[in-house]
Design an enzyme around this catalytic site. Structure first.
Site, PDB file in Angstrom:
ATOM      1  CE  LYS A  16      -2.094  -1.162   3.831  1.00  0.00           C
ATOM      2  NZ  LYS A  16      -1.359  -2.416   4.119  1.00  0.00           N
ATOM      3  NE  ARG A  91      -4.396  -1.555   9.629  1.00  0.00           N
ATOM      4  CZ  ARG A  91      -3.312  -0.952   9.106  1.00  0.00           C
ATOM      5  NH1 ARG A  91      -3.252   0.337   8.990  1.00  0.00           N
ATOM      6  NH2 ARG A  91      -2.297  -1.672   8.715  1.00  0.00           N
ATOM      7  NE  ARG A 130       7.262  -2.598   6.295  1.00  0.00           N
ATOM      8  CZ  ARG A 130       5.929  -2.527   6.358  1.00  0.00           C
ATOM      9  NH1 ARG A 130       5.251  -1.939   5.380  1.00  0.00           N
ATOM     10  NH2 ARG A 130       5.285  -3.051   7.372  1.00  0.00           N
ATOM     11  NE  ARG A 163       6.277  -0.393  10.473  1.00  0.00           N
ATOM     12  CZ  ARG A 163       5.127  -0.444   9.806  1.00  0.00           C
ATOM     13  NH1 ARG A 163       5.047   0.125   8.608  1.00  0.00           N
ATOM     14  NH2 ARG A 163       4.088  -1.053  10.302  1.00  0.00           N
ATOM     15  NE  ARG A 174       1.871  -4.992  11.442  1.00  0.00           N
ATOM     16  CZ  ARG A 174       2.952  -4.699  10.718  1.00  0.00           C
ATOM     17  NH1 ARG A 174       4.146  -5.104  11.109  1.00  0.00           N
ATOM     18  NH2 ARG A 174       2.841  -4.014   9.626  1.00  0.00           N
TER      19      ARG A 174
END
Ligand code: ADP
Ligand code: ADP
Length: 224
Positions: A16, A91, A130, A163, A174
């Protein structure tokens, strides 16, 4: 042409943020990412940041009333008057209802909800590789989109970091949260005729092309 009011929906790691950066360049829309707003609040040590912290670190959603307040306020800013790109909001159904009511109240509506979909195993790979730049949050991937110089951002030279919530155990949580609380939004927006599906397993350029083609079709339909 009417304004472009877009939502990017999809599991964590689907791409996203990557697509939002490209679409922002295409259309000059403000990129409103709840995750980025919450991380900035944490950095700044505000009350919001302190509250959000424990939810984010556990891979849980920050309570609806908190994020709804933050996003509705942000949507009232001058730069969001002629269109916006929401990334990571809504969400939950409650968030979607609140957004819908606020837009109705201003006689505005959504143009489309773009679902960038990818299976769990793929998004886990994407999230575990990431890396984010410390300064501006530019996004890289150790294998799929490596920086030119190890651990440094190509754009501003700042250090790349992982992160804390991208650790695998948190990612699994998640994903569970996504399936339970966010996935119902697919049917929600489908019923309202707003959902457009995009295959997130393709390369970033292919996903981008698909989104652009989808938006071009929508605009054509609108002008008929
Ligand atoms: P990703 O794109 O990888 O899913 P985000 O940066 O969007 O991650 O979100 C990081 C964290 O911020 C989430 O795990 C959650 O704790 C919090 N968060 C972001 N958006 C929302 C939202 N709309 N509602 C509640 N919590 C949110
Ligand atoms: P999200 O905002 O949905 O959590 P990101 O845009 O941050 O997802 O992407 C997650 C990770 O996967 C990043 O490291 C990014 O570089 C990488 N990535 C994004 N899109 C693709 C893609 N289409 N193919 C391969 N890797 C991708």
């Amino acid at each position: 042409m009417s304004e472009l009011n877009l939502i990017l929906l999809g599991p964590p790691g689907a791409g996203k943020g990557t697509q939002a950066a490209l679409l922002t360049e295409d259309f000059g829309l403000p990129h409103i990412a709840t995750g980025d707003i919450l991380r900035a609040a944490r950095e700044a040590g505000t009350e919001l940041g302190l509250l959000a912290r424990r939810y984010m670190d556990a891979g849980e959603l920050v309570p609806d009333e908190v994020v709804i307040g933050v996003i509705l306020e942000r949507l009232g800013d001058e730069d969001a008057r002629d269109g916006f790109l929401l990334d990571g909001f809504p969400r939950t159904i409650e968030q979607a209802d609140a957004l819908g009511a606020a837009l109705d109240g201003q006689e505005r509506g959504l143009t489309a909800v773009l679902l960038i979909d990818a299976p769990d195993e793929l998004v886990v790979k994407r999230i575990s590789g990431r890396r984010i730049c410390r300064k501006e949050g530019h996004v890289y991937h150790v294998d799929f989109d490596p920086p030119k110089h190890a651990d440094r951002c190509d754009i501003d030279g700042s250090e790349l970091e992982q992160r804390p919530d991208d650790a695998e155990a948190t990612v699994r949580n998640r994903l569970t949260v996504y399936h339970q609380q966010t996935e119902p939004l697919i049917a929600y927006y489908e019923q309202r005729g707003l959902l457009r599906r995009v295959d997130g397993t393709r390369s970033p350029a292919e996903v981008h092309d698909h989104i652009r083609a989808t938006l071009a079709t929508l605009r054509l339909e609108e002008s008929l």
